[in-house]
Design a protein around this motif. Structure first.
Motif, short mmCIF file in Angstrom:
data_model
loop_
_atom_site.label_atom_id
_atom_site.label_comp_id
_atom_site.label_asym_id
_atom_site.label_seq_id
_atom_site.Cartn_x
_atom_site.Cartn_y
_atom_site.Cartn_z
N GLY A 63 -48.24 -15.52 120.25
CA GLY A 63 -48.04 -14.54 121.31
C GLY A 63 -46.99 -14.83 122.37
N HIS A 64 -46.02 -15.70 122.11
CA HIS A 64 -44.98 -15.93 123.12
C HIS A 64 -44.19 -14.65 123.41
CE1 HIS A 64 -45.65 -20.13 123.66
NE2 HIS A 64 -45.36 -20.46 122.42
N LEU A 65 -43.75 -13.97 122.36
CA LEU A 65 -43.01 -12.72 122.56
C LEU A 65 -43.94 -11.62 123.04
CD1 LEU A 65 -40.44 -11.05 122.42
CD2 LEU A 65 -40.89 -10.66 119.98
N THR A 66 -45.15 -11.59 122.51
CA THR A 66 -46.12 -10.58 122.94
C THR A 66 -46.33 -10.63 124.44
OG1 THR A 66 -47.27 -10.95 120.84
CG2 THR A 66 -48.43 -9.67 122.52
N ARG A 67 -46.53 -11.82 124.97
CA ARG A 67 -46.76 -11.97 126.41
C ARG A 67 -45.54 -11.50 127.22
NH1 ARG A 67 -50.59 -14.61 129.00
NH2 ARG A 67 -51.20 -15.81 127.14
N ALA A 68 -44.35 -11.87 126.75
CA ALA A 68 -43.14 -11.47 127.45
C ALA A 68 -42.96 -9.95 127.42
CB ALA A 68 -41.92 -12.16 126.84
N LEU A 69 -43.28 -9.31 126.29
CA LEU A 69 -43.13 -7.86 126.18
C LEU A 69 -44.11 -7.12 127.09
CD1 LEU A 69 -42.66 -7.37 122.32
CD2 LEU A 69 -40.99 -6.82 124.10
N VAL A 70 -45.38 -7.50 127.06
CA VAL A 70 -46.37 -6.76 127.84
C VAL A 70 -46.26 -7.06 129.33
CG1 VAL A 70 -47.96 -6.62 125.89
CG2 VAL A 70 -48.22 -8.48 127.55
N SER A 71 -45.55 -8.13 129.67
CA SER A 71 -45.34 -8.45 131.09
C SER A 71 -44.20 -7.66 131.69
CB SER A 71 -45.05 -9.95 131.25
OG SER A 71 -46.14 -10.74 130.83
N THR A 72 -43.31 -7.14 130.85
CA THR A 72 -42.12 -6.46 131.35
C THR A 72 -42.05 -4.99 130.97
OG1 THR A 72 -40.91 -7.23 129.39
CG2 THR A 72 -40.72 -8.55 131.38
N HIS A 73 -42.85 -4.55 130.00
CA HIS A 73 -42.82 -3.16 129.54
C HIS A 73 -44.23 -2.57 129.58
CE1 HIS A 73 -38.64 -3.05 127.99
NE2 HIS A 73 -38.84 -4.35 127.83
N LEU A 83 -48.19 -13.15 109.39
CA LEU A 83 -48.56 -13.58 108.04
C LEU A 83 -49.94 -14.21 108.03
CD1 LEU A 83 -47.36 -13.90 105.14
CD2 LEU A 83 -46.55 -16.16 105.85
N VAL A 84 -50.30 -14.86 109.14
CA VAL A 84 -51.59 -15.56 109.25
C VAL A 84 -52.59 -14.65 109.96
CG1 VAL A 84 -52.75 -17.57 110.23
CG2 VAL A 84 -50.40 -17.77 109.38
N ASP A 85 -53.63 -14.23 109.24
CA ASP A 85 -54.57 -13.28 109.83
C ASP A 85 -55.39 -13.90 110.97
OD1 ASP A 85 -56.09 -14.89 108.19
OD2 ASP A 85 -56.85 -13.28 106.93
N GLU A 86 -55.49 -15.24 110.99
CA GLU A 86 -56.24 -15.89 112.07
C GLU A 86 -55.54 -15.78 113.42
OE1 GLU A 86 -57.53 -18.03 108.29
OE2 GLU A 86 -55.68 -17.18 109.12
N ALA A 87 -54.28 -15.35 113.43
CA ALA A 87 -53.57 -15.15 114.69
C ALA A 87 -54.11 -13.96 115.47
CB ALA A 87 -52.08 -14.95 114.42
N LYS A 88 -54.86 -13.09 114.82
CA LYS A 88 -55.29 -11.83 115.43
C LYS A 88 -56.00 -12.02 116.76
CE LYS A 88 -58.26 -7.80 114.60
NZ LYS A 88 -59.13 -7.10 113.60
N GLY A 89 -57.02 -12.87 116.80
CA GLY A 89 -57.80 -13.03 118.02
C GLY A 89 -56.98 -13.52 119.18
N ARG A 90 -56.08 -14.47 118.93
CA ARG A 90 -55.27 -15.05 119.99
C ARG A 90 -54.30 -14.04 120.58
NH1 ARG A 90 -55.11 -20.93 119.12
NH2 ARG A 90 -56.44 -21.42 117.35
N VAL A 91 -53.57 -13.37 119.70
CA VAL A 91 -52.51 -12.51 120.18
C VAL A 91 -53.05 -11.19 120.73
CG1 VAL A 91 -51.99 -11.35 118.00
CG2 VAL A 91 -50.15 -11.78 119.64
#
Length: 262
Positions: A63-73, A83-91
């Protein structure tokens, strides 16, 4: 058939490597965090609207890009992929509370049925893992609305040049320089911004470099098994060729691109 099986095997190795590194990636990926923040800054400078109805991020990771996007837009619907489905909860945890609607879809971007009517397609430090970049961009840009933006970062052909010179095979399958990336844009896309510059990290030892690679999943394609003697020789060669005082540099040859659909 053989190429298809090879691609499937490569994706499986990449998925397994990033899955193993999921707990360590976020803190270890300091270069990727900086690159993601710079990508969003470039998107803003390019004139992208602050309010976006539908945005799609692929290769979202932790979520590095996710955080930057939702902080500015202000994003009404944010569609996330990795690709990794386990990323879902974190991001999704990062995006929820910032966006009214958040969805996650797992899988390789080359095989994914993309959402449509998008105002933004964004990705940081992911495209190098996609074997056919031109086809991927055609696929992605086709999902954009007119005046929608494409914001990407990837890595150029001098990426990790220190490791390449030392014989390492810890590499992604598709590095491309800025001009190549821009050349992959399909008809109907206007290039707005293009930049290539190094992001250099420094480490006290070669073993720290290798730990960094493992923690960020970059060794997904490396089959090297390190003995103490091999590690000592690697460290000595690294210092001899690239040492700067007590530090060993590792170069992220970064490419950023912003384009708009016309």
């Amino acid at each position: 058939m053989r190429d298809h099986q090879h691609n499937q095997d490569t994706r499986s190795r990449v998925r397994d490597s990033f899955r193993r590194g999921l707990d360590t990636y976020h803190d270890a990926a300091v270069a990727q965090k900086r690159i993601a923040q710079d990508l969003v800054a470039l998107l803003q400078q390019a004139g992208a609207p602050q309010q976006l109805a539908r945005a799609f991020e692929f290769g979202c990771g932790t979520g590095h890009l996710t955080r930057a996007l939702v902080s500015t837009h202000d994003i009404n619907t944010l569609l996330l992929n990795d690709l990794v489905d386990e990323a879902k909860g974190r991001v999704c945890h990062i995006a929820q509370g910032q966006c009214p609607n958040v969805e996650f879809m797992a899988g390789a971007i080359e095989q994914l049925a993309l959402p449509n009517d998008l105002d933004l397609v964004a990705s940081a430090s992911t495209l190098q893992w996609v074997r056919d970049g031109r086809l991927a961009l055609e696929h992605l840009c086709g999902a954009l609305n007119v005046d929608g933006y494409l914001a990407l970062s990837t890595f150029g052909t001098s990426h990790f040049h220190e490791l390449v010179a030392l014989g390492s095979d810890a590499a992604a399958p598709n590095y491309c320089d800025a001009e190549t990336l821009a050349g992959w844009l399909p008809t109907g896309m206007e290039l707005v911004a293009l930049k290539q510059a190094p992001v250099v990290l420094e480490f006290a030892s070669a073993s720290q470099v290798l730990r960094h690679l493992r923690a960020t999943g970059v060794n997904a394609r490396s089959g090297t098994q390190w003995s103490k003697r091999m590690l000592a020789d690697f460290d000595a060669s690294y210092r001899s060729q690239f040492g700067e005082g007590t530090q060993l540099p590792l170069t992220y040859d970064t490419v950023w691109m912003i384009a708009r659909k016309v």
